[in-house]
Design a protein around this motif. Structure first.
Motif, PDB file in Angstrom:
ATOM      1  N   ASN A   1       0.832  -1.207   0.000  1.00 30.70           N
ATOM      2  CA  ASN A   1       0.000   0.000   0.000  1.00 30.70           C
ATOM      3  C   ASN A   1       0.865   1.254   0.000  1.00 30.70           C
ATOM      4  OD1 ASN A   1      -1.467   2.264   1.658  1.00 30.70           O
ATOM      5  ND2 ASN A   1      -3.109   0.937   0.899  1.00 30.70           N
ATOM      6  N   LEU A   2       1.907   1.240   0.809  1.00 26.00           N
ATOM      7  CA  LEU A   2       2.783   2.407   0.904  1.00 26.00           C
ATOM      8  C   LEU A   2       3.538   2.649  -0.395  1.00 26.00           C
ATOM      9  CD1 LEU A   2       4.003   4.602   2.715  1.00 26.00           C
ATOM     10  CD2 LEU A   2       5.714   2.934   3.448  1.00 26.00           C
ATOM     11  N   LEU A   3       4.059   1.577  -0.985  1.00 27.25           N
ATOM     12  CA  LEU A   3       4.855   1.722  -2.201  1.00 27.25           C
ATOM     13  C   LEU A   3       3.994   2.158  -3.380  1.00 27.25           C
ATOM     14  CD1 LEU A   3       7.493   1.401  -3.763  1.00 27.25           C
ATOM     15  CD2 LEU A   3       6.936  -1.016  -4.066  1.00 27.25           C
ATOM     16  N   VAL A   4       2.872   1.468  -3.593  1.00 25.19           N
ATOM     17  CA  VAL A   4       2.004   1.810  -4.728  1.00 25.19           C
ATOM     18  C   VAL A   4       1.464   3.231  -4.584  1.00 25.19           C
ATOM     19  CG1 VAL A   4      -0.159   1.245  -5.871  1.00 25.19           C
ATOM     20  CG2 VAL A   4       1.416  -0.588  -5.237  1.00 25.19           C
ATOM     21  N   GLY A   5       1.033   3.577  -3.370  1.00 22.24           N
ATOM     22  CA  GLY A   5       0.523   4.933  -3.174  1.00 22.24           C
ATOM     23  C   GLY A   5       1.588   5.991  -3.399  1.00 22.24           C
ATOM     24  N   SER A   6       2.811   5.740  -2.939  1.00 21.19           N
ATOM     25  CA  SER A   6       3.890   6.707  -3.119  1.00 21.19           C
ATOM     26  C   SER A   6       4.267   6.857  -4.586  1.00 21.19           C
ATOM     27  CB  SER A   6       5.113   6.277  -2.290  1.00 21.19           C
ATOM     28  OG  SER A   6       4.805   6.210  -0.923  1.00 21.19           O
ATOM     29  N   LEU A   7       4.287   5.737  -5.305  1.00 21.44           N
ATOM     30  CA  LEU A   7       4.629   5.820  -6.733  1.00 21.44           C
ATOM     31  C   LEU A   7       3.592   6.615  -7.515  1.00 21.44           C
ATOM     32  CD1 LEU A   7       5.916   2.189  -7.419  1.00 21.44           C
ATOM     33  CD2 LEU A   7       7.265   4.289  -7.474  1.00 21.44           C
ATOM     34  N   ILE A   8       2.332   6.391  -7.234  1.00 20.26           N
ATOM     35  CA  ILE A   8       1.290   7.122  -7.950  1.00 20.26           C
ATOM     36  C   ILE A   8       1.287   8.595  -7.561  1.00 20.26           C
ATOM     37  CG2 ILE A   8      -1.209   7.350  -8.222  1.00 20.26           C
ATOM     38  CD1 ILE A   8      -1.428   4.326  -8.058  1.00 20.26           C
ATOM     39  N   ARG A   9       1.490   8.868  -6.265  1.00 21.08           N
ATOM     40  CA  ARG A   9       1.524  10.274  -5.832  1.00 21.08           C
ATOM     41  C   ARG A   9       2.752  11.010  -6.336  1.00 21.08           C
ATOM     42  NH1 ARG A   9      -1.111   8.244  -1.086  1.00 21.08           N
ATOM     43  NH2 ARG A   9       0.904   7.621  -0.199  1.00 21.08           N
ATOM     44  N   SER A  10       3.778  10.284  -6.767  1.00 21.64           N
ATOM     45  CA  SER A  10       4.971  10.968  -7.301  1.00 21.64           C
ATOM     46  C   SER A  10       4.676  11.701  -8.591  1.00 21.64           C
ATOM     47  CB  SER A  10       6.089   9.956  -7.527  1.00 21.64           C
ATOM     48  OG  SER A  10       5.763   9.016  -8.555  1.00 21.64           O
ATOM     49  N   TYR A  11       3.541  11.413  -9.215  1.00 15.38           N
ATOM     50  CA  TYR A  11       3.134  12.141 -10.423  1.00 15.38           C
ATOM     51  C   TYR A  11       2.083  13.206 -10.120  1.00 15.38           C
ATOM     52  CZ  TYR A  11       5.571   8.792 -13.338  1.00 15.38           C
ATOM     53  OH  TYR A  11       6.545   8.036 -13.936  1.00 15.38           O
ATOM     54  N   GLY A  12       1.875  13.497  -8.841  1.00 14.68           N
ATOM     55  CA  GLY A  12       0.872  14.491  -8.483  1.00 14.68           C
ATOM     56  C   GLY A  12       1.255  15.881  -8.946  1.00 14.68           C
TER      57      GLY A  12
END
Length: 251
Positions: A240-251
């Motif tokens: 959850n932490l990794l997937v969420g961080s990767l997606i938020r890196s394109y915010g």
């Protein structure tokens, strides 16, 4: 049955008859395919060109997916995760690639929807031509790449091409923007991968020091480190932490 279907069936029958006839050469010489095919050769050639273009796009679609989307960063980060855990084939490549693919679809959905509404739908409805449709459909992906490319990488490929990095009204050319974007994604992917690997490396070092201090020379540290790293990743809700961080890196 329509006249076109009749002509096509007749042409097929005559071709088969000519092929299996003892006098195939004479039959082939006397066969006039032009008279059997439906009229409108220009329209048919246009359809053939469109079909050829569609097949070409489908053949280069995997490359486009890697070059102009977030797939590269996701795939590199997930590969570093598996290497950090010390697992050779778990999760399998198919699982990691599928996860990276659907994460890419999630991130690129707004750009894809905008490209379809501005360029794809008008092209299908016949309101614009192929050239204008390409310009409109590439604009959202160009904006995405410009928002995530490093200025240093953009300037590098612009200097190599001997053009200004923002000479055009709509921004840099695609042959400059795409390789610059890929270089930036590779750098960011390795940066994220380093941050992923560091905690697992610390666990490896701690386990190795403990086993050496206890005199267990014959016990490989990975035997204890592997379940410890897996347990650590589970307890911190790593996916959850990794997937969420990767997606938020394109915010």
């Amino acid at each position: 049955m329509t006249s076109k279907a009749v002509r096509a069936a007749l042409a097929s029958g005559l071709l088969l008859a000519a092929a299996f006839s003892p006098v195939a050469g004479v039959a082939a010489e006397g066969l006039d395919l032009g008279a059997l095919l439906p009229g409108g050769g220009g329209a048919m050639s246009g359809r053939m060109i469109q079909l050829l273009g569609a097949l070409t796009i489908l053949s280069i679609a995997p490359g486009l997916l890697v070059m102009a989307t977030s797939f590269t960063r996701f795939a590199i980060a997930l590969s570093f995760l598996r290497a950090g855990l010390g697992l050779q084939s778990t999760p399998a490549n198919l699982v990691l690639i599928s996860l990276a693919l659907f994460m890419t679809f999630y991130v690129m959905a707004p750009s894809a929807e905008k490209a379809w509404e501005t360029g794809g739908r008008p092209l299908v409805e016949g309101k614009i031509g192929e050239a204008e449709a390409f310009t409109r459909m590439s604009a959202p992906f160009r904006e995405f790449m410009l928002a995530n490319v490093r200025e240093k990488d953009l300037r590098l490929f612009a200097d190599l091409r001997k053009v200004e990095s923002s000479a055009a009204k709509d921004g840099p050319r695609l042959d400059v923007l795409v390789p610059a974007f890929m270089t930036s994604e590779l750098r960011r992917g390795f940066e994220i991968g380093f941050l992923i690997v560091v905690p697992f490396l610390a666990i490896d070092i701690i386990v190795a020091v403990i086993t050496m201090s206890m005199g267990m020379m014959m016990l490989p540290p990975t035997t204890i480190a592997l379940p410890a790293k897996v347990l650590f990743f589970i307890l911190m809700d790593g996916w959850n932490l990794l997937v969420g961080s990767l997606i938020r890196s394109y915010g």
